[in-house]
Design a protein around this motif. Sequence first.
Motif, mmCIF file in Angstrom:
data_model
loop_
_atom_site.group_PDB
_atom_site.id
_atom_site.type_symbol
_atom_site.label_atom_id
_atom_site.label_comp_id
_atom_site.label_asym_id
_atom_site.label_seq_id
_atom_site.Cartn_x
_atom_site.Cartn_y
_atom_site.Cartn_z
ATOM 1 N N UNK A 3 0.836 -1.201 0.000
ATOM 2 C CA UNK A 3 0.000 0.000 0.000
ATOM 3 C C UNK A 3 0.866 1.244 0.000
ATOM 4 N N UNK A 4 0.239 2.358 -0.410
ATOM 5 C CA UNK A 4 0.966 3.633 -0.417
ATOM 6 C C UNK A 4 1.393 4.016 0.994
ATOM 7 N N UNK A 5 0.535 3.675 1.990
ATOM 8 C CA UNK A 5 0.853 4.035 3.369
ATOM 9 C C UNK A 5 2.080 3.289 3.875
ATOM 10 N N UNK A 6 2.175 1.989 3.550
ATOM 11 C CA UNK A 6 3.335 1.222 4.008
ATOM 12 C C UNK A 6 4.620 1.732 3.367
ATOM 13 N N UNK A 7 4.518 2.213 2.129
ATOM 14 C CA UNK A 7 5.697 2.769 1.468
ATOM 15 C C UNK A 7 6.134 4.078 2.127
ATOM 16 N N UNK A 8 5.167 4.915 2.498
ATOM 17 C CA UNK A 8 5.533 6.195 3.118
ATOM 18 C C UNK A 8 6.192 5.973 4.468
ATOM 19 N N UNK A 9 5.806 4.928 5.183
ATOM 20 C CA UNK A 9 6.376 4.677 6.499
ATOM 21 C C UNK A 9 7.844 4.272 6.422
ATOM 22 N N UNK A 10 8.281 3.866 5.232
ATOM 23 C CA UNK A 10 9.681 3.518 5.067
ATOM 24 C C UNK A 10 10.527 4.777 4.935
ATOM 25 N N UNK A 11 9.885 5.885 4.653
ATOM 26 C CA UNK A 11 10.602 7.148 4.548
ATOM 27 C C UNK A 11 10.993 7.622 5.944
ATOM 28 N N UNK A 12 11.887 8.561 5.988
ATOM 29 C CA UNK A 12 12.339 9.080 7.269
ATOM 30 C C UNK A 12 11.183 9.753 8.005
ATOM 31 N N UNK A 13 10.946 9.321 9.258
ATOM 32 C CA UNK A 13 9.840 9.855 10.039
ATOM 33 C C UNK A 13 10.242 11.162 10.710
ATOM 34 N N UNK A 14 9.340 12.123 10.636
ATOM 35 C CA UNK A 14 9.516 13.399 11.327
ATOM 36 C C UNK A 14 8.465 13.459 12.431
ATOM 37 N N UNK A 15 8.861 13.262 13.715
ATOM 38 C CA UNK A 15 7.886 13.314 14.812
ATOM 39 C C UNK A 15 7.640 14.754 15.259
ATOM 40 N N UNK A 16 6.392 15.170 15.203
ATOM 41 C CA UNK A 16 6.018 16.539 15.566
ATOM 42 C C UNK A 16 4.960 16.462 16.666
ATOM 43 N N UNK A 17 5.098 17.327 17.672
ATOM 44 C CA UNK A 17 4.168 17.313 18.800
ATOM 45 C C UNK A 17 3.517 18.683 18.963
ATOM 46 N N UNK A 18 2.216 18.647 19.266
ATOM 47 C CA UNK A 18 1.453 19.834 19.601
ATOM 48 C C UNK A 18 0.677 19.525 20.876
ATOM 49 N N UNK A 19 0.146 20.559 21.516
ATOM 50 C CA UNK A 19 -0.660 20.358 22.716
ATOM 51 C C UNK A 19 -1.876 21.269 22.656
ATOM 52 N N UNK A 20 -3.013 20.750 23.094
ATOM 53 C CA UNK A 20 -4.242 21.548 23.069
ATOM 54 C C UNK A 20 -5.261 20.936 24.008
#
Length: 596
Positions: A3-20
């Motif tokens: 799937x396209x999603x599984x392919x994107x997960x192989x890319x470098x992950x950028x973890x971003x956090x927000x709070x609300x």
Amino acid sequence: MRSALSLTRRKRTVPIFLAADDNYVKYMMVTMKSIIDNASSNRYYKLHVLHTDISEENQALVRSLEKPNCRIIFVDVTKELQKIQKKIAVRDYYTATTYYRIFIPELYKEYDKVIYVDSDTIIREDLGILYSTSLGDNYIGAIRDQLVVQTEVYGDYVEKVLGISRGAYFNAGVVMLNCELFRKKDMLKSFVELLNTYTFVVAQDQDYLNILCKDKVAWLDPRWNVQMVGQLPCPEDKAKLIHYNLSVKPWQDKGCRLGEYFWQVAEHTPSYSQLLKELDSFNLDDAKRVESYGANLQNLAISEINNIDNYFNRFGDGGRIKLTRVEVLKRIEELEKKGIFDQDVEDDPEGRELKPDEVDYLRRNVKSKLNSRYAFKMAYWFVGNLIKKKQLVIKEVRGLENLRALDTGAIITCNHFNAFDSFAMQLAFDKAKLHRKKLFRVISEANYTAFPGFYGFLMRNCNTLPLSRNGITMKKFLMSLNLILQKGHYVLVYPEQSMWWNYRKPKPLKKGAYTFAVSNKVPVVPCFVTMEDTDVMDGDGFPVQAYTIHIGEAIYPEKDKKKSENIDMLMKENSRVWKEIYEEFYGVKLSYTCDE
């Protein structure tokens, strides 16, 4: 076929956090939309939303912004927050969400570093570019706070209250956390301890982070946090991230600086109509209320600057010039040759006069009790680390039976040779296991009012009894000391009235400790600590000392003697005991260079 999603997960992950929270989620959606619109197709983004109360309905609205390479994850931090909720101060437009970022390294141990972004920002470039910035051995990556840099009162605040240069104070609305180092240094624990030690009321968790990360900041490109204060650090069209910090927001003020960039994004979010309605309903009373936030903030800053008991005055270094150990030893040598034994060698800051209402000798009020309890907890944790690292070595405690044989309170005397020697005496006292008995310490006025840093906090709260030049305070001291001894507790006094680093000889004694004992008809327990070099070197290149604590037999005042005679007798007997311990342990006759 993958799937396209599984392919994107192989890319470098950028973890971003927000709070609300549920009320702020409508603004956060605009920030979220701007992040996703600028996300590179070559990266995979995990956008984590830290919260405690965002409804399922609002969560679904936010998730509608997702793209194949941008996943939105909601994280309920209720349990983590409850652990320190009562210790968190919340003021004005701040909410508890401002503290959430401190949980990130512990919650997500799979990440070495993460980006945290406030929910009042607009991102105009790929955050993956920011994420690629190396933090090195710094705890945090951040941008200087423009309000502090450009506004005199806030610049004075961070320098005079936090002890941080105004040019080295960062804005915590956009940061990269070095999660690996945060975990390694146990920064969450340090944060909670600092919350218990001091309450910052101006910038709250931003102040805490600046204290914890002082001198360990990787300074990022200022275009990644262009704050709406004073002169912008770059032309507005070059801003990579616009931060509508402080009280004036685009959804409140139609004339908000660079507000047009917010609305260009907001128009394409599910919260657009709600935001427009809020803008239209914002009235004069609301404007006055928002304006008052700025005035309140400034007044708080001024109040803290003028507070003689502010953080920097209590814990800062006060601009002291610390002598090297070589210089300390040279001074000791010079003073011994002159026969001056009652003068401290190291230049501690000069203390101010201690007023009677500033000290609760008997720990009767709730704040004093809590501070004492927490100070002891911190002290034992600190001493445990010193022992673990072999920076404090207690080889042996001799004569515990002499403490256990007592059926009354007592004055304990000891030679003074290290800032940590009271820790050693406390541990020796603990070994005696005297049921429900406490050890108090007489300290100087300067150590109570001016001694800086972490150890200064312990000085003021670990059952310390400060002396004072103020007559009324001294009356309070003596009354408290008498009551403590009458209740059968013990009081540690350094009768030499000076501290000489790693000095092995006993110094001549002063009358104070023995006057206390005679006045209260309690014995003196003479203790003397001897030292041996270990094979462990300290930070100054000297061998760490292994301590043997010698506890002598109690010396009692005699009923048939006058007060002055008893004082002299106790002093002479104490000196004799110390001299015998010294000569027996070191195998040399006690002598001083001044005698030559």
